[in-house]
Design a protein around this motif. Structure first.
Motif, PDB file in Angstrom:
ATOM      1  N   GLU A   1     -51.107 -14.725 -37.372  1.00  0.00           N
ATOM      2  CA  GLU A   1     -51.047 -16.141 -36.999  1.00  0.00           C
ATOM      3  C   GLU A   1     -50.918 -16.336 -35.490  1.00  0.00           C
ATOM      4  O   GLU A   1     -51.145 -17.430 -34.972  1.00  0.00           O
ATOM      5  N   ASP A   2     -50.549 -15.275 -34.773  1.00  0.00           N
ATOM      6  CA  ASP A   2     -50.399 -15.336 -33.318  1.00  0.00           C
ATOM      7  C   ASP A   2     -51.600 -14.737 -32.588  1.00  0.00           C
ATOM      8  O   ASP A   2     -51.529 -14.500 -31.374  1.00  0.00           O
ATOM      9  N   ILE A   3     -52.683 -14.512 -33.315  1.00  0.00           N
ATOM     10  CA  ILE A   3     -53.896 -13.928 -32.736  1.00  0.00           C
ATOM     11  C   ILE A   3     -55.074 -14.831 -33.058  1.00  0.00           C
ATOM     12  O   ILE A   3     -55.371 -15.093 -34.222  1.00  0.00           O
ATOM     13  N   SER A   4     -55.742 -15.282 -32.021  1.00  0.00           N
ATOM     14  CA  SER A   4     -56.932 -16.107 -32.183  1.00  0.00           C
ATOM     15  C   SER A   4     -58.148 -15.333 -31.666  1.00  0.00           C
ATOM     16  O   SER A   4     -58.120 -14.819 -30.549  1.00  0.00           O
ATOM     17  N   VAL A   5     -59.173 -15.250 -32.492  1.00  0.00           N
ATOM     18  CA  VAL A   5     -60.453 -14.653 -32.106  1.00  0.00           C
ATOM     19  C   VAL A   5     -61.530 -15.680 -32.410  1.00  0.00           C
ATOM     20  O   VAL A   5     -61.658 -16.122 -33.556  1.00  0.00           O
TER      21      VAL A   5
END
Length: 159
Positions: free
Chosen positions: A127-131
């Motif tokens: 949830e703390d990683i955006s790609v």
């Protein structure tokens, strides 16, 4: 609480017959990024964002392409080392926001697996990683499918 923001950028040339590793995932594509390690453009941009936020130089400083130890290595190992380095300076990673820029292949089906690999290497929740991904609207070297670019920002927090 002391926070730091880092920005990362990477670019790699595309070559026919090379594996295309992005975010630790092998993409189904006839061409892949070319480089000293596995040429994972996304992970390299994330590493530079993390290192920059902690004022620890850049990925080339820590993992030079003149050092045989890094030849063909998984960039996820480089990312793990970056996390170790920031930990030594009293920081922990808060989040990652990243963007890939390429014409093909479509990235959306690979994003969930990329996030799992990145979470494992960094200790973050997915949830703390955006790609994200975009094209270059067929313009320039990206539009001609000669290269791939990645951008990343991250937040570091004092532990």
């Amino acid at each position: 609480m002391k926070i730091k923001v880092g920005f990362g950028f990477d670019v790699h040339q595309m070559k026919d017959g090379h594996p295309f590793i992005v975010g630790g995932v092998k993409l189904d594509h006839p061409a892949g990024a070319f480089g000293h390690s596995d040429a994972d453009v996304l992970v390299h941009a994330i590493c530079d964002a993390i290192l920059g936020a902690a004022n620890l130089e850049d990925i080339g400083y820590h993992f030079p392409n003149t050092d045989a130890r890094w030849k063909g290595v998984s960039s996820l190992l480089l990312l793990e080392e970056c996390i170790r380095l920031i930990g030594q300076k009293g920081f922990k990673l808060g989040n990652i926001d990243s963007m890939l820029c390429l014409e093909a292949p479509k990235i959306k089906p690979y994003i969930p697996e990329m996030k799992i690999h990145l979470a494992h290497a960094t200790g973050l929740s997915i949830e703390d990683i955006s790609v994200k991904a975009t094209t270059n609207e067929t313009l320039g070297f990206i539009g001609r499918k000669e290269g791939v670019v990645a951008y990343a920002v991250c937040l570091l927090e004092r532990e």
